[in-house]
Every structure is written in structure tokens, then in C-alpha cells.
Design an enzyme around this catalytic site. Structure first.
Site, PDB file in Angstrom:
ATOM      1  N   GLY A 124      31.302  46.223  42.649  1.00  0.00           N
ATOM      2  CA  GLY A 124      31.480  47.641  42.343  1.00  0.00           C
ATOM      3  C   GLY A 124      32.102  48.448  43.454  1.00  0.00           C
ATOM      4  CD  GLU A 232      42.343  42.599  55.825  1.00  0.00           C
ATOM      5  OE1 GLU A 232      42.222  41.974  54.743  1.00  0.00           O
ATOM      6  OE2 GLU A 232      41.432  43.312  56.296  1.00  0.00           O
ATOM      7  N   GLY A 330      65.207  27.454  35.105  1.00  0.00           N
ATOM      8  CA  GLY A 330      64.044  26.708  34.645  1.00  0.00           C
ATOM      9  C   GLY A 330      63.275  26.062  35.777  1.00  0.00           C
TER      10      GLY A 330
END
Length: 370
Positions: A124, A232, A330
Site C-alpha cells: 500500500g 539510485e 520478426g
């Protein structure tokens, strides 16, 4: 002004290039399948003093060179996350000056003997560090920790976890950092990219942690976390433009060798112009990020500029790796293609260390726009 020589640390670049090509590239596909890098890799990096950069020797600019060269020599941002997790796990310990913690955790990590990780994010509470709920209650000479951490890099392999916990009131004033070694459970998480970097969810249920494992002062952890975020975020910006550069290099080689309609793919103007646009995006991001890195290295106030650097480099990387896959056709969609890995790995760079939207909001606030 940054001089060219500052980024032409030739001996360091050559050392890192050789290490990457000999110890990483031949095994990277296997590590991707296994979901982690071996502990032996940490020891090999330590033998070359690579894990000590920014701690026992060198500085942030040496770390920039290290990051650039590992990725551009065939490594990946996933390898960086797995091998150099100590870069986010031990700076707070190192800066605290607590010799006991340094001897027990930081130095063994630098020697490649222990693996550390940093646990801040919760189910959370992600970028909202002040909102963390994992609680640590002092009882005698121990803290009792309860809560959950998620998306923890190297959380499966970690011998110790530098953990953000709530020891006081709500908000940023009640946060501390504890080094937790054991007593918690781990659940491995599967990811889109960074397959060679293990990621875990950690559960703390009445985990007893010695009070001597407190990093710095109690309730002063928020400042330590914020200070480290600067490094960072710069590191992730470097990973972004270095990944883009590697993808461009691979694409240039591919388009030179791939023939369509009787001529190399690169001879088509639409292709050559796209390559030039990719190179432009990379160079702008690299030049700006390097300049901001130098300012951070001088301990200058440049929070806004760090936000700009990370977002600019991430955007450049996102566009370049997408174009790289497209120009590979591809083959770019195949797992055997290196650009496919960079395409997947690049997606986390705009999320980790502070999402791009958070970076923009932070910059807007500091500029007085919000």
C-alpha cells in the site's frame, strides 16, 4: 564543466568490459532461465574491487562508467540490479559510520560474501515512503517487526535486508531503518523483465531484531532514504541510456548485415534516419545525465535535475528499444534476440526508484508549479 577525460577512465572501462564479456555474457541466458545470478559472480566481481566502487574507493562517476560498460558490453540492467544490489542496501549503513554495522554487513557485501537488499516498498505504499506501515516496536534490546514489503530486489537471496519501518508517529518523522537478517518469510515474484534478478515479497510476523541493528537515529530514517534516492535515480538514468545505446549498436549491426530487396536494410533512408533519431535521443540523455551525475557527486542541490535526468533517459530508452525491436523485424520478437531482453528490461526503469509521474510531480513542486 565535465571534461572528456572524466569519462575516459580507460583502465576501468577495459576491466569492466573484460569482466562482462568473460563472466556475464556467456551465462546470461542461463541466468535468465534460472531467475537469478549465482553467488559466485559476486565473489568474482569483488576480486576485481568492482563491488567496492563508491564505498572503499572511487566515486559516483566511477559507478557511472561501471554501469555504462557492463550494459554496453552485453550485460543488462537486470544484471546490474542483481549484482549491485549492495548499491541500495548498504549506503545508509556506510554513511551512518556505525562500525559494528559496517563490519557485519557492509564490508562482507563488498567482499561478495553476503548479499544485501533494501526493503521500502509495501503493497500500500510505493513511492509514498512517508506512508509505510511496517511497524517496529522497541521491547528491551530488540524491536518486534510486523508488516509486509514487496517488489524487493534480491529479496530471495538476501542475507540481510535494510528495512524501512515505522517506529514513531505517522508521516516521515516516524520512520527508521533496521537491518533484518532472518525470521521473516519470502515469496518469489515473477516479472515481465529483469529475469536474472530475483524479486520477493517479504512478510514480517513478530520478527525479533536486535536494537543494535538500527541504522542511524531512531525516527530519522526518512532523510537517509531520500538522500540515497538521488544516487539510485541517477544510476537508473545511466542504465536507461546505456541500454538504449546497446540496443542501437545491435540494431546498426543488424541493419548493415540484413539485406532486403537486394540491398542492406540500412541503405533505406527511412531506416538510416530512424537510426540517427535514436542516436540523437541517446546522446542528449547521456550528456545531461552525466552532467547531473557530476553535480550529485559534488554534493550539490539538484533534486529537480535528477528528476529530469531520470525521466529524459527513461523516455529515450523506451523509444529506442521499441524502435530497435521494430527494425529487427520478426527476430526482434524472439527470445534469442538480445534486443528483446532489453525491451522487457527497460519497462521497469520508469517505475523503479520513483515512477516517472512521481518524478514530474516532485520537479513541479520544487519549481513552484504545484
Amino acid at each position: 564543466m565535465i571534461t572528456k577525460d572524466l569519462y575516459e577512465r580507460k583502465e576501468l572501462r577495459q576491466l569492466v568490459k573484460d569482466f562482462t564479456r568473460n563472466e556475464i555474457v556467456p551465462h546470461l541466458d542461463e541466468w535468465e532461465r534460472q531467475g537469478e545470478v549465482p553467488r559466485e559472480l559476486h565473489k568474482k566481481a569483488a576480486e576485481l574491487d568492482l563491488l567496492g566502487i563508491g564505498f572503499e574507493h572511487g566515486d559516483l562517476l566511477d559507478s557511472v562508467v561501471l554501469t555504462e560498460e557492463i550494459i554496453q558490453s552485453g550485460g543488462s540492467s537486470g544484471v546490474m540490479a542483481a549484482l549491485f544490489t549492495l548499491g541500495i542496501a548498504i549506503p545508509h549503513i556506510w554513511q551512518s559510520g556505525n562500525q559494528d554495522l559496517i563490519e557485519r554487513f557492509a564490508k562482507p557485501a563488498i567482499r561478495g560474501e553476503k548479499i544485501g537488499s533494501l526493503a521500502v516498498t509495501e503493497p500500500g505504499a510505493g513511492s509514498d515512503v512517508a506512508g509505510i506501515r511496517t511497524k517496529a516496536v522497541r521491547e528491551g534490546d530488540h524491536y518486534i517487526v510486523n508488516g509486509t514489503k514487496t517488489f524487493i530486489t534480491s529479496g530471495c537471496r538476501a542475507d540481510f535486508v535494510t528495512t524501512a519501518v515505522r517506529t514513531g508517529e505517522k508521516g516521515y518523522k516516524g520512520i527508521s531503518l533496521l537491518v533484518i537478517e532472518d525470521g521473516f518469510t519470502r515469496r518469489k515474484l515473477d516479472k515481465m523483465g529483469w529475469h536474472c534478478s530475483d524479486t520477493a515479497e517479504l512478510h514480517f510476523d513478530d520478527v525479533h531484531v536486535p536494537a543494535k541493528n538500527l541504522v542511524g537515529e531512531e525516527n530519522q530514517g526518512f532523510a537517509l532514504i531520500m538522500q540515497q534516492f538521488q544516487v539510485e535515480r541517477i544510476t537508473m538514468a545511466v542504465e536507461a541510456y546505456a541500454t538504449a545505446q546497446r540496443a542501437l549498436d545491435l540494431t546498426v549491426e543488424w541493419t548493415r548485415n540484413r539485406e532486403t530487396f537486394g540491398k542492406p536494410l540500412i541503405k533505406n533512408q527511412v531506416v538510416s534516419h530512424k537510426l540517427a533519431e535514436m542516436a540523437q535521443k541517446i546522446d542528449l540523455a547521456r550528456t545531461y545525465t552525466r552532467e547531473v551525475a557530476a553535480r550529485v557527486n559534488r554534493n550539490e542541490e539538484c533534486v529537480t535535475e535528477v528528476c529530469f535526468a531520470k525521466n529524459a533517459a527513461v523516455q529515450a530508452c523506451s523509444e529506442v528499444v521499441d524502435a530497435a525491436v521494430q527494425l529487427h523485424g520478426g527476430m526482434g520478437y524472439m527470445r534469442e534476440s538480445e534486443v528483446e531482453r532489453h525491451y522487457r528490461d527497460a519497462r521497469i526503469l520508469g517505475i523503479g526508484g520513483g515512477a516517472s509521474e512521481v518524478m514530474t510531480e516532485l520537479a513541479a513542486r520544487r519549481l513552484g508549479f504545484a
